[in-house]
Every structure is written in C-alpha cells, then in structure tokens.
Design a protein around this motif. Structure first.
Motif, PDB file in Angstrom:
ATOM      1  N   ARG A   1     -10.219  11.287   1.995  1.00  0.00           N
ATOM      2  CA  ARG A   1      -9.439  10.191   1.546  1.00  0.00           C
ATOM      3  C   ARG A   1      -7.866  10.981   1.199  1.00  0.00           C
ATOM      4  O   ARG A   1      -7.227  10.191   0.938  1.00  0.00           O
ATOM      5  N   GLN A   2      -7.597  12.067   1.541  1.00  0.00           N
ATOM      6  CA  GLN A   2      -6.392  12.572   1.266  1.00  0.00           C
ATOM      7  C   GLN A   2      -5.483  12.136   2.324  1.00  0.00           C
ATOM      8  O   GLN A   2      -5.503  12.318   3.613  1.00  0.00           O
ATOM      9  N   VAL A   3      -4.142  11.727   1.803  1.00  0.00           N
ATOM     10  CA  VAL A   3      -2.925  11.357   2.607  1.00  0.00           C
ATOM     11  C   VAL A   3      -2.012  12.690   2.350  1.00  0.00           C
ATOM     12  O   VAL A   3      -1.620  13.164   1.254  1.00  0.00           O
ATOM     13  N   GLY A   4      -1.552  13.081   3.627  1.00  0.00           N
ATOM     14  CA  GLY A   4      -0.197  14.239   3.433  1.00  0.00           C
ATOM     15  C   GLY A   4      -0.433  15.150   4.693  1.00  0.00           C
ATOM     16  O   GLY A   4      -1.199  14.937   5.452  1.00  0.00           O
ATOM     17  N   GLN A   5       0.452  16.051   4.522  1.00  0.00           N
ATOM     18  CA  GLN A   5       0.541  17.178   5.407  1.00  0.00           C
ATOM     19  C   GLN A   5      -0.623  17.814   5.832  1.00  0.00           C
ATOM     20  O   GLN A   5      -0.819  18.106   6.771  1.00  0.00           O
ATOM     21  N   SER A   6      -1.216  18.061   4.629  1.00  0.00           N
ATOM     22  CA  SER A   6      -2.858  18.927   4.734  1.00  0.00           C
ATOM     23  C   SER A   6      -3.870  17.799   4.906  1.00  0.00           C
ATOM     24  O   SER A   6      -4.816  18.222   4.939  1.00  0.00           O
ATOM     25  N   GLY A   7      -3.378  16.482   4.892  1.00  0.00           N
ATOM     26  CA  GLY A   7      -4.563  15.558   4.972  1.00  0.00           C
ATOM     27  C   GLY A   7      -4.363  14.846   5.942  1.00  0.00           C
ATOM     28  O   GLY A   7      -4.549  15.058   7.425  1.00  0.00           O
ATOM     29  N   LYS A   8      -4.429  13.255   5.895  1.00  0.00           N
ATOM     30  CA  LYS A   8      -4.204  12.549   7.241  1.00  0.00           C
ATOM     31  C   LYS A   8      -2.916  11.786   7.218  1.00  0.00           C
ATOM     32  O   LYS A   8      -2.546  11.231   6.150  1.00  0.00           O
ATOM     33  N   VAL A   9      -2.600  11.537   8.402  1.00  0.00           N
ATOM     34  CA  VAL A   9      -1.510  10.571   8.634  1.00  0.00           C
ATOM     35  C   VAL A   9      -1.851   9.062   8.445  1.00  0.00           C
ATOM     36  O   VAL A   9      -2.780   8.856   9.340  1.00  0.00           O
ATOM     37  N   VAL A  10      -1.218   8.328   8.169  1.00  0.00           N
ATOM     38  CA  VAL A  10      -1.557   7.050   7.904  1.00  0.00           C
ATOM     39  C   VAL A  10      -0.323   5.965   8.377  1.00  0.00           C
ATOM     40  O   VAL A  10       0.737   6.248   7.696  1.00  0.00           O
ATOM     41  N   THR A  11      -0.714   4.802   8.822  1.00  0.00           N
ATOM     42  CA  THR A  11       0.286   3.798   9.108  1.00  0.00           C
ATOM     43  C   THR A  11      -0.050   2.247   8.812  1.00  0.00           C
ATOM     44  O   THR A  11      -0.174   1.566   9.641  1.00  0.00           O
ATOM     45  N   PRO A  12      -0.417   2.039   7.521  1.00  0.00           N
ATOM     46  CA  PRO A  12      -0.892   0.882   7.098  1.00  0.00           C
ATOM     47  C   PRO A  12       0.033  -0.122   7.142  1.00  0.00           C
ATOM     48  O   PRO A  12       1.121   0.174   6.940  1.00  0.00           O
ATOM     49  N   ASP A  13      -0.222  -1.485   7.023  1.00  0.00           N
ATOM     50  CA  ASP A  13       0.613  -2.613   6.836  1.00  0.00           C
ATOM     51  C   ASP A  13       1.373  -2.442   5.591  1.00  0.00           C
ATOM     52  O   ASP A  13       2.436  -2.647   5.368  1.00  0.00           O
ATOM     53  N   VAL A  14       0.485  -2.129   4.692  1.00  0.00           N
ATOM     54  CA  VAL A  14       0.817  -2.051   3.173  1.00  0.00           C
ATOM     55  C   VAL A  14       0.344  -0.561   2.635  1.00  0.00           C
ATOM     56  O   VAL A  14      -0.830  -0.504   2.561  1.00  0.00           O
ATOM     57  N   TYR A  15       1.310   0.182   2.001  1.00  0.00           N
ATOM     58  CA  TYR A  15       0.805   1.296   1.160  1.00  0.00           C
ATOM     59  C   TYR A  15       1.439   1.207  -0.158  1.00  0.00           C
ATOM     60  O   TYR A  15       2.397   0.972  -0.313  1.00  0.00           O
ATOM     61  N   ILE A  16       0.355   1.126  -1.195  1.00  0.00           N
ATOM     62  CA  ILE A  16       0.745   1.121  -2.481  1.00  0.00           C
ATOM     63  C   ILE A  16       0.363   2.445  -3.058  1.00  0.00           C
ATOM     64  O   ILE A  16      -0.699   3.045  -3.289  1.00  0.00           O
ATOM     65  N   ALA A  17       1.445   3.070  -3.536  1.00  0.00           N
ATOM     66  CA  ALA A  17       1.662   4.369  -4.256  1.00  0.00           C
ATOM     67  C   ALA A  17       1.503   4.360  -5.788  1.00  0.00           C
ATOM     68  O   ALA A  17       2.622   3.835  -6.446  1.00  0.00           O
ATOM     69  N   ILE A  18       0.327   4.706  -6.421  1.00  0.00           N
ATOM     70  CA  ILE A  18       0.313   4.400  -8.017  1.00  0.00           C
ATOM     71  C   ILE A  18       0.288   5.972  -8.413  1.00  0.00           C
ATOM     72  O   ILE A  18      -0.496   6.910  -8.159  1.00  0.00           O
TER      73      ILE A  18
END
Length: 316
Positions: A246-263
């Motif tokens: 579930r990790q997003v980032g340089q050491s995780g996964k690159v994601v390109t969703p339609d909407v990204y909500i950063a909380i």
C-alpha cells in the motif's frame, strides 16, 4: 531514423508504462523527423500489438518467444531486433524487468545507457534529464553518441491515446537455448497484497498526520464512501499499520489515479515522486506551509479529524 520502444507485460496484461513509452518515442521521433517502432516480446503478442497500435506509432514488432519475462530471452530478442531496426534511441521501462535486461542489451550493442529518465529531447544528440538526491536535484546529460538507450521512469509521460494504423510485423529471432539459464516458475505477491494500488481510480492516502493506528478508521470510512482504495506514505508502512504493497513513493509504488486524496501527508519529495502524476490531487493538512500544497489541485488547511468525517458524511 527511428525510435524503438519495448513494451512490458505481466501475467497476461500489458502494463500502462508501455503506452507511456509510446508517447516518449513519438516525442523523440518528432525531434528527429523519424518513425516510431514498438516491440513486444512473448505472451499473446497479437493482442498486445492491437493495444500498442496507437496514434503516432508506425510499426509494431511482435516476438513470439515464451509467455512471461525472461532475462536471457529478452536480452537476445531485444538486441537482435535493435540491430535489425537500428533505432537512434532504444526506449525501455525503468521497471524491475526493464532494469534487468536494459543494461545487458546496451552492453551487448555497445550503446550508452541512461536510466530512470524523466525528460528527453533530441537535437543533434540525445539529452536526458534525471533526478538525484531524492528528486531534489535535476541533472541534464548530453549523450555524445549517434545511438543510445534509455529507461524511462513510469508515470512521467501520459499514455499514448487514439487508434493508429501501424503495420504489425512478426520478427523472427534466433534464441540460443544454451544461453537461457533462467526460467519463470511462478509469481508471488510481495506481502501477500490483496489489492494493486497502481490500478485504483481513486486513492485515499494517509500519512503520519493521522497520529495513531486506531485513527485510520476515519480514512477507511471515507474510502468506503468514495469506493476508493486506501494507500499510505512510508512512515505508516514502517510502523506496520498497513502492508508494504500500500506504500506510495520512491521506495514504494508509483500511482496515477484519477483522484489522489492526501490526508495528513506533508509532501516529502520521496512521496511526491510516487504520486505527482495523478490527474487531480486533493491535500488535507493543518500546516499551510506543507510542501504537498505545492502540487495539489485543491487544498484544505484544517484539522483532518474534522474534515475527513465531514467529507465522508457528504459523500454518503
């Protein structure tokens, strides 16, 4: 002159980066007034060729060797096709597979290789841009050679669109079986992942601002109301609150969703590198100076413990 892009597939699916490579190739081909050639190795190559037949692609080469990625087969197949097509630039994905065979192909063909490229241009010679020090610094590399190879970072270019009229050609390769020393025996999901966040249309991503693990409930409630998938920044993964997949980032996964909500995510460069390609970014943070607001399309400066439940109520 031509530009050759090598597609990537896994478990019967053409990966999105393949279509991004076509955009890169078309951009470079326009610079040199040349053609775009695409290639796919192994699997249902005819079906993959149909998807690769996008606007701006001139020729798609199919190589029917094996089903899944194999280092030795790819190295031989891509090298032989590259020698036949003789592209000015060989474009490959900066992925686990791409970084496996790209150096071997470049070495075999005596081509300079630039990896993890985020921008490219061609004016008499190839110019490639890379990011260093956790994406804090950009460096420009002039490749002093008339033939080069690059691996391109996923999610830096849009996927090629439209339907093209490319010529599809089967390319026969001569594989030295004695040099094939590895084989794929199966796949194992890292961490037993139950979802692939790279496929999500909407991601609700949470950072250290959530405070405690039990507070994640409000994030899951919002994700359920939106029909979204939950992801996270590295601190929460390191704490063991969410699985590694579930990790997003340089050491995780690159994601390109339609909407990204950063909380509750501050927006460190390592995290931004993994999600800046999202179509729409919404940031919720009580710090008005948080770097995440520099790339957000919409920003809410407030207490997430008040904002998130209110959003959930509205979407329900």
């Amino acid at each position: 002159m031509t530009v050759l892009a090598v597609a990537e597939h896994r478990r019967g699916e053409l990966r999105e980066v393949s279509l991004e490579l076509l955009t890169v190739a078309r951009q470079l081909a326009d610079d040199i007034e040349g053609e775009v050639h695409a290639a796919v190795v192994g699997g249902p190559v005819e079906a993959y060729a149909e998807r690769l037949n996008r606007e701006g692609v001139d020729t798609v080469h199919t190589i029917a060797e094996g089903e899944e990625f194999n280092h030795d087969v790819y190295t031989q197949a891509v090298a032989q096709l590259t020698e036949a097509v003789d592209p000015a630039v060989l474009v490959m994905p900066n992925s686990v597979n791409g970084l496996d065979y790209a150096p071997a192909v470049a070495g075999r063909l005596d081509r300079p290789l630039v990896t993890d490229v985020v921008d490219l241009s061609y004016d008499d010679e190839l110019t490639a841009t890379r990011e260093l020090y956790g994406s804090k610094v950009e460096t420009t590399i002039d490749v002093h050679a008339d033939r080069a190879a690059v691996t391109v970072r996923p999610a830096e270019w849009p996927a090629a669109e439209g339907t093209g009229d490319a010529t599809v050609e089967a390319f026969e390769v001569d594989i030295d079986d004695a040099a094939v020393r590895s084989t794929v025996t199966g796949f194992e999901e890292v961490g037993g992942g139950d979802v692939d966040i790279t496929d999500a249309d909407v991601l609700v991503s949470v950072g250290r601002g959530i405070g405690e693990e039990e507070n994640l409930d409000i994030v899951y409630d919002l994700a359920e109301a939106l029909g979204a998938t939950v992801s996270a920044s590295r601190p929460l993964i390191d704490n063991g609150w969410l699985p590694k997949d579930r990790q997003v980032g340089q050491s995780g996964k690159v994601v390109t969703p339609d909407v990204y909500i950063a909380i509750g995510i501050s927006g460190a460069v390592q995290h931004v590198a993994g999600m800046k390609g999202s179509d729409t970014i919404v940031a919720i943070n009580d710090d008005p100076n948080a770097p995440i607001f520099d790339i957000a399309d919409y920003g809410i400066v407030d207490d997430l413990f008040e904002v998130v439940p209110a959003l959930t109520e509205q979407f329900e």
